[in-house]
Design a protein around this motif. Structure first.
Motif, PDB file in Angstrom:
ATOM      1  N   PRO A 201       0.837  -1.208   0.000  1.00  0.00           N
ATOM      2  CA  PRO A 201       0.000   0.000   0.000  1.00  0.00           C
ATOM      3  C   PRO A 201       0.869   1.255   0.000  1.00  0.00           C
ATOM      4  O   PRO A 201       2.036   1.220   0.404  1.00  0.00           O
ATOM      5  CB  PRO A 201      -0.785  -0.104   1.305  1.00  0.00           C
ATOM      6  CG  PRO A 201      -0.724  -1.537   1.681  1.00  0.00           C
ATOM      7  CD  PRO A 201       0.603  -2.031   1.191  1.00  0.00           C
ATOM      8  N   SER A 354      -0.423 -10.580   4.923  1.00  0.00           N
ATOM      9  CA  SER A 354       0.267  -9.340   5.276  1.00  0.00           C
ATOM     10  C   SER A 354       1.339  -9.070   4.235  1.00  0.00           C
ATOM     11  O   SER A 354       2.093  -9.973   3.869  1.00  0.00           O
ATOM     12  CB  SER A 354       0.920  -9.489   6.658  1.00  0.00           C
ATOM     13  OG  SER A 354       1.881  -8.461   6.844  1.00  0.00           O
ATOM     14  N   CYS A 355       1.417  -7.827   3.760  1.00  0.00           N
ATOM     15  CA  CYS A 355       2.381  -7.553   2.693  1.00  0.00           C
ATOM     16  C   CYS A 355       3.784  -7.400   3.246  1.00  0.00           C
ATOM     17  O   CYS A 355       4.752  -7.358   2.497  1.00  0.00           O
ATOM     18  CB  CYS A 355       1.971  -6.310   1.912  1.00  0.00           C
ATOM     19  SG  CYS A 355       2.462  -4.763   2.689  1.00  0.00           S
ATOM     20  N   GLY A 356       3.919  -7.273   4.570  1.00  0.00           N
ATOM     21  CA  GLY A 356       5.244  -7.232   5.178  1.00  0.00           C
ATOM     22  C   GLY A 356       5.877  -5.863   5.230  1.00  0.00           C
ATOM     23  O   GLY A 356       7.031  -5.724   5.630  1.00  0.00           O
ATOM     24  N   TYR A 357       5.134  -4.846   4.859  1.00  0.00           N
ATOM     25  CA  TYR A 357       5.728  -3.509   4.766  1.00  0.00           C
ATOM     26  C   TYR A 357       5.964  -2.886   6.141  1.00  0.00           C
ATOM     27  O   TYR A 357       6.973  -2.238   6.362  1.00  0.00           O
ATOM     28  CB  TYR A 357       4.811  -2.615   3.935  1.00  0.00           C
ATOM     29  CG  TYR A 357       5.338  -1.230   3.701  1.00  0.00           C
ATOM     30  CD1 TYR A 357       6.196  -0.969   2.642  1.00  0.00           C
ATOM     31  CD2 TYR A 357       4.966  -0.176   4.533  1.00  0.00           C
ATOM     32  CE1 TYR A 357       6.673   0.300   2.417  1.00  0.00           C
ATOM     33  CE2 TYR A 357       5.446   1.101   4.319  1.00  0.00           C
ATOM     34  CZ  TYR A 357       6.297   1.331   3.264  1.00  0.00           C
ATOM     35  OH  TYR A 357       6.765   2.589   3.038  1.00  0.00           O
ATOM     36  N   CYS A 358       5.031  -3.059   7.054  1.00  0.00           N
ATOM     37  CA  CYS A 358       5.207  -2.391   8.351  1.00  0.00           C
ATOM     38  C   CYS A 358       5.277  -3.418   9.487  1.00  0.00           C
ATOM     39  O   CYS A 358       4.638  -4.466   9.443  1.00  0.00           O
ATOM     40  CB  CYS A 358       4.128  -1.339   8.593  1.00  0.00           C
ATOM     41  SG  CYS A 358       2.466  -1.964   8.742  1.00  0.00           S
ATOM     42  N   CYS A 361       2.266  -5.224  11.748  1.00  0.00           N
ATOM     43  CA  CYS A 361       1.478  -6.227  11.043  1.00  0.00           C
ATOM     44  C   CYS A 361       2.347  -7.411  10.630  1.00  0.00           C
ATOM     45  O   CYS A 361       1.989  -8.565  10.846  1.00  0.00           O
ATOM     46  CB  CYS A 361       0.822  -5.577   9.830  1.00  0.00           C
ATOM     47  SG  CYS A 361       0.017  -6.698   8.694  1.00  0.00           S
ATOM     48  N   ARG A 362       3.513  -7.134  10.060  1.00  0.00           N
ATOM     49  CA  ARG A 362       4.395  -8.207   9.584  1.00  0.00           C
ATOM     50  C   ARG A 362       4.780  -9.131  10.732  1.00  0.00           C
ATOM     51  O   ARG A 362       4.799 -10.350  10.587  1.00  0.00           O
ATOM     52  CB  ARG A 362       5.649  -7.614   8.943  1.00  0.00           C
ATOM     53  CG  ARG A 362       6.620  -8.658   8.398  1.00  0.00           C
ATOM     54  CD  ARG A 362       7.935  -8.029   7.996  1.00  0.00           C
ATOM     55  NE  ARG A 362       8.545  -7.352   9.125  1.00  0.00           N
ATOM     56  CZ  ARG A 362       8.905  -6.066   9.136  1.00  0.00           C
ATOM     57  NH1 ARG A 362       8.724  -5.321   8.083  1.00  0.00           N
ATOM     58  NH2 ARG A 362       9.432  -5.523  10.221  1.00  0.00           N
ATOM     59  N   THR A 400      -0.450   1.158  11.984  1.00  0.00           N
ATOM     60  CA  THR A 400       0.020   0.382  10.836  1.00  0.00           C
ATOM     61  C   THR A 400      -0.159   1.201   9.561  1.00  0.00           C
ATOM     62  O   THR A 400      -0.862   2.210   9.555  1.00  0.00           O
ATOM     63  CB  THR A 400      -0.755  -0.943  10.694  1.00  0.00           C
ATOM     64  OG1 THR A 400      -2.138  -0.640  10.465  1.00  0.00           O
ATOM     65  CG2 THR A 400      -0.614  -1.784  11.949  1.00  0.00           C
ATOM     66  N   HIS A 401       0.485   0.727   8.515  1.00  0.00           N
ATOM     67  CA  HIS A 401       0.516   1.481   7.270  1.00  0.00           C
ATOM     68  C   HIS A 401      -0.808   1.405   6.512  1.00  0.00           C
ATOM     69  O   HIS A 401      -1.148   2.279   5.743  1.00  0.00           O
ATOM     70  CB  HIS A 401       1.661   0.924   6.413  1.00  0.00           C
ATOM     71  CG  HIS A 401       1.964   1.713   5.190  1.00  0.00           C
ATOM     72  ND1 HIS A 401       2.265   3.052   5.222  1.00  0.00           N
ATOM     73  CD2 HIS A 401       2.012   1.346   3.882  1.00  0.00           C
ATOM     74  CE1 HIS A 401       2.493   3.473   3.985  1.00  0.00           C
ATOM     75  NE2 HIS A 401       2.348   2.459   3.168  1.00  0.00           N
ATOM     76  N   CYS A 402      -1.541   0.309   6.696  1.00  0.00           N
ATOM     77  CA  CYS A 402      -2.835   0.217   6.019  1.00  0.00           C
ATOM     78  C   CYS A 402      -3.834  -0.485   6.923  1.00  0.00           C
ATOM     79  O   CYS A 402      -3.538  -0.827   8.056  1.00  0.00           O
ATOM     80  CB  CYS A 402      -2.718  -0.499   4.666  1.00  0.00           C
ATOM     81  SG  CYS A 402      -2.836  -2.301   4.746  1.00  0.00           S
ATOM     82  N   LEU A 404      -5.167  -3.443   6.769  1.00  0.00           N
ATOM     83  CA  LEU A 404      -5.200  -4.900   6.889  1.00  0.00           C
ATOM     84  C   LEU A 404      -5.049  -5.337   8.337  1.00  0.00           C
ATOM     85  O   LEU A 404      -5.809  -6.183   8.828  1.00  0.00           O
ATOM     86  CB  LEU A 404      -4.123  -5.557   6.026  1.00  0.00           C
ATOM     87  CG  LEU A 404      -4.130  -7.093   6.026  1.00  0.00           C
ATOM     88  CD1 LEU A 404      -3.831  -7.665   4.655  1.00  0.00           C
ATOM     89  CD2 LEU A 404      -3.182  -7.698   7.053  1.00  0.00           C
ATOM     90  N   ALA A 405      -4.075  -4.746   9.027  1.00  0.00           N
ATOM     91  CA  ALA A 405      -3.811  -5.196  10.391  1.00  0.00           C
ATOM     92  C   ALA A 405      -4.973  -4.877  11.342  1.00  0.00           C
ATOM     93  O   ALA A 405      -5.411  -5.760  12.092  1.00  0.00           O
ATOM     94  CB  ALA A 405      -2.495  -4.610  10.888  1.00  0.00           C
TER      95      ALA A 405
HETATM   96  S1  SF4 Z   1      -0.678  -3.240   7.757  1.00  0.00           S
HETATM   97 FE1  SF4 Z   1      -0.844  -3.139   5.535  1.00  0.00          FE
HETATM   98  S2  SF4 Z   1       1.096  -2.162   4.916  1.00  0.00           S
HETATM   99 FE2  SF4 Z   1       1.428  -2.906   6.998  1.00  0.00          FE
HETATM  100  S3  SF4 Z   1       2.340  -4.953   6.660  1.00  0.00           S
HETATM  101 FE3  SF4 Z   1       0.108  -5.186   6.963  1.00  0.00          FE
HETATM  102  S4  SF4 Z   1      -0.650  -5.281   4.871  1.00  0.00           S
HETATM  103 FE4  SF4 Z   1       1.382  -4.371   4.727  1.00  0.00          FE
END
Ligand code: SF4
Ligand code: FMN
Ligand code: FES
Lengths: 465, 183
Positions: A201, A354-358, A361-362, A400-402, A404-405
């Motif tokens: 994201p 999880s996309c692993g960016y932050c 969440c990761r 978190t960055h988006c 999802l978490a």
């Molecule tokens: S909260 Fe969103 S941006 Fe952060 S790791 Fe999870 S999926 Fe990726």
């Protein structure tokens, strides 16, 4: 203005849905298809359509319920000769539907592909986009085939391409098939995916409405949101608002899955009660099972329980009782399924996707999986409940960055509240009571340790140490 | 960046001309995808799917060839390739089975179906049968939640599965594969 005053259609979105054989271009036109796009292009200026959509009260059906007209109004508009105008604006239909327990868009994509194409012509005209994409999840192969057919037909009949139906408006519409990743449904990740990047994201602001795909103004709307447009244009605002009993407007495609008698999808007035969907339409629980709770709108919404069943399923009402309408797909928990195992399954999904960016969440989602798995297997400790609560806090909105978490947190934190006793039992008894083999095994272990204690002179520590 | 030398154990040296690596059909399909995007690298994921459709999976060589064709860094393309569940970076069998392991399928007891499949094929997740027919993978929610448990094999979705019906599907596919081999 040709607005039908007395329209009796109460299931606009699904009235032409045919999963066996969706209406082709000619058949769709025969039932009034592309009339709304014609009304938009010939009778209204773009800003007039925007006013209609704003006043209709249409809210996004992708999960967040953001007012569609307001979202569109952030897109900068330019006079035809304005030198500052960007060379492109984009419209994207979000058909990435990957939220577990959600299968409503599939119905519209497979059953009425022309409806979406027509809707996208109207939306693109309104925001001044000349290029549009349908972002489809990779697993929907049948939908891909049918959408491409509909798009090809629309080009053949001059409903797509240059100067649509002789108007000044041109639109190219393309189908993009993804390859399986939940985060691609998040609109800024989707934009990165379309640009050929890893689908992390983006930070907001800037919002996509101003700077989205390739840095150009972009609107991302859910499939169901878009499919409302032709009907609003054809039948008017009053009709649209009259469909719903409460303050929200229109219909909603609700769904139910889990061990109910008749799992499925139903287009109903926005704001019917949970009870009506669960008992009238889904037929209640299967024989021999009792209702424990449900997620009202897909995997990333908070559990609701029996006391909430009379809540109307609209955005505000569901929010008031501590959950979200989300996608409107009920995931129903019965009394023979373990709530801890259910939350574990959900958390595994979020950890995997999880996309692993932050970091929260990761690292937080797999940590929650580890703790939940331990509890579910009867190895949990009482402190684990604190750990889970803390994780819910670490992964909450703003940290978190988006989204999802925070979405992953919702079923967990509400399960800790409503199924607290189940968590405790797992920990105190060291096993899952929903799993007969685990109980039997636990008895065996208990018996053998009694023997061990009686046959050994050594003092053995407690099993929970 | 037309040729890359792959030195293996400093003995075998394989020189691959990536300009002739992809077939004309693959290149045509990829160029079509490029034509509908604003930049060449935006077609990366589509290009991976095109090549996978022709070759079954994405080898390192395929990755190099695509990155050359799209004039994009190999790392970016690999980042895209490994991001997605449906891009296979290892060889897979003729049929790839994706068993849904998400929540509706869990509530409806997909685990029994999974066990039956594993036993029938004698493989675990991530493995391919010795005859190269089947690869077993999981999948997040397939959007068949009202007809759970569900699985996808190739492009087909199979719903309302029981252990017996899932095994029957696989047996049928195996027989079909053999018939194809004979013809
Ligand atoms: S909260 Fe969103 S941006 Fe952060 S790791 Fe999870 S999926 Fe990726
Ligand atoms: C992790 C994640 C996944 C999402 N997946 C989808 C999706 O599959 N389909 C969808 O329409 N919206 C999805 N959304 C919401 C989109 O970001 C966006 O809000 C929506 O497409 C906007 O459309 P709407 O205004 O019409 O609701 C997702 C959001 C998040 C955070
Ligand atoms: S959870 Fe398996 S298809 Fe949706």
């Amino acid at each position: 203005m040709t607005v039908a005053k007395f329209n009796t259609v109460i299931t606009p979105l699904t009235q032409w849905v045919n999963l066996q054989q969706p209406l082709d271009f000619t058949a769709y036109c025969q039932v009034g298809g592309y009339q709304a796009a014609k009304i938009a292009l010939t009778e209204y200026q773009a800003h007039e359509v925007l006013e209609i959509v704003k006043n209709s009260g249409l809210k996004g059906r992708g999960g967040a319920g953001f007012p569609t007209g307001m979202k569109w109004s952030f897109v900068p508009m330019y006079a035809p000769e304005d030198k500052n105008a960007p060379d492109n604006k984009y419209l994207i239909a979000n058909a990435d539907e990957m939220e577990p327990g959600t299968f409503k868009d599939r119905l519209l994509l497979e059953g009425a592909p022309h409806q979406l194409v027509e809707a996208m012509i109207i939306a693109a005209y309104t925001i001044g986009a000349n290029k549009a994409y349908i972002f489809l999840r990779g697993e929907y192969h049948l939908a891909a085939k049918r959408l491409q057919q509909a798009i090809d037909e629309a080009y053949q009949h001059q409903w797509l391409g240059d100067n649509i139906q002789g108007s000044q408006f041109s639109l190219n519409l393309y189908l993009h098939c993804s390859a399986g990743r939940y985060i691609c449904g998040e609109e800024t990740a989707l934009i990165n995916a379309l640009e050929g990047k890893r689908a992390n994201p983006r930070a907001k602001p800037p919002f996509p409405q101003v700077s989205g795909l390739f840095g150009k103004p972009t609107i991302v709307n859910n499939v169901e949101t878009l499919c409302n447009l032709p009907h609003i244009l054809k039948n008017g605002i009053d009709w649209f608002q009259g469909l719903a009993p409460n303050s929200d407007a229109g219909t909603k495609i609700y769904g139910a899955c889990g061990r109910v008698k008749k799992p499925g999808l139903w287009e109903l007035p926005m704001g019917v009660t949970l009870r009506e969907v669960l008992y009238q339409h889904a037929g209640g629980m299967q024989a021999g099972l009792a209702f424990r709770g449900l997620l009202p709108g897909g995997a990333s919404t908070d559990f609701l329980v029996a006391e909430h069943l009379d809540t109307p399923m609209d955005y505000d009402s569901i929010a008031k009782v501590g959950s979200r309408l989300g996608t409107g797909g009920l995931i129903v928990l019965d009394d023979k399924n373990c709530p801890v195992a259910m939350v574990l399954n959900l958390m595994r999904f979020f950890a995997q996707e999880s996309c692993g960016y932050c970091t929260p969440c990761r690292d937080g989602t797999p940590w929650a999986v580890e703790v939940l798995a331990r509890i579910e297997q009867g190895q949990g400790r009482i402190q684990d409940l604190d750990t889970l609560s803390k994780l819910c806090d670490f992964m909450w909105i703003g940290k978190t960055h988006c989204a999802l978490a925070p979405g992953a947190v919702e079923p967990l934190r509400s399960a800790l509240k409503y199924f607290h006793d189940d968590f405790l039992q797992h920990i105190e008894h060291g096993c899952c009571h929903y799993n007969p083999s685990a109980i039997a095994k636990r008895r065996q272990v208990a018996q053998s340790s009694v023997q061990a204690v009686t046959t050994s002179s050594n003092m053995t520590g407690s099993a929970n140490e | 960046m037309m040729n890359k030398e792959l030195a293996m154990n400093s003995i075998d040296t394989v020189t691959i001309d990536y300009q002739t690596y992809l077939s004309a059909a693959e290149i045509a399909a990829i160029e079509h995808e490029v034509s509908i995007m604003e930049t060449r690298d935006a077609a990366g994921i589509e290009a991976l799917k095109v090549v996978q459709a022709h070759r079954g999976w994405i080898s390192d060589d395929s990755l190099f060839a695509i990155s050359d064709l799209l004039a994009m860094p190999i790392a970016q393309l690999e980042g895209v390739a490994t991001f997605y569940n449906l891009i296979y970076r290892q060889p897979v069998g003729q049929y790839v089975i994706h068993v849904c392991d998400s929540i509706a399928c869990h509530l409806m007891g997909y685990e029994a179906v999974l066990i039956a499949i594993k036993q029938h094929l004698a493989i675990d997740y991530g493995q391919t049968t010795a005859d190269g027919k089947f690869t077993l993978l999981s999948n997040a929610c397939l959007g068949c939640c009202d007809k759970a448990p569900a699985m996808m094999v190739g492009t087909e979705h199979y719903q309302n599965l029981t252990p017996a019906s899932a095994v029957a599907v696989l047996a049928q596919l195996a027989a079909k594969g053999e018939a194809d081999d004979c013809s």
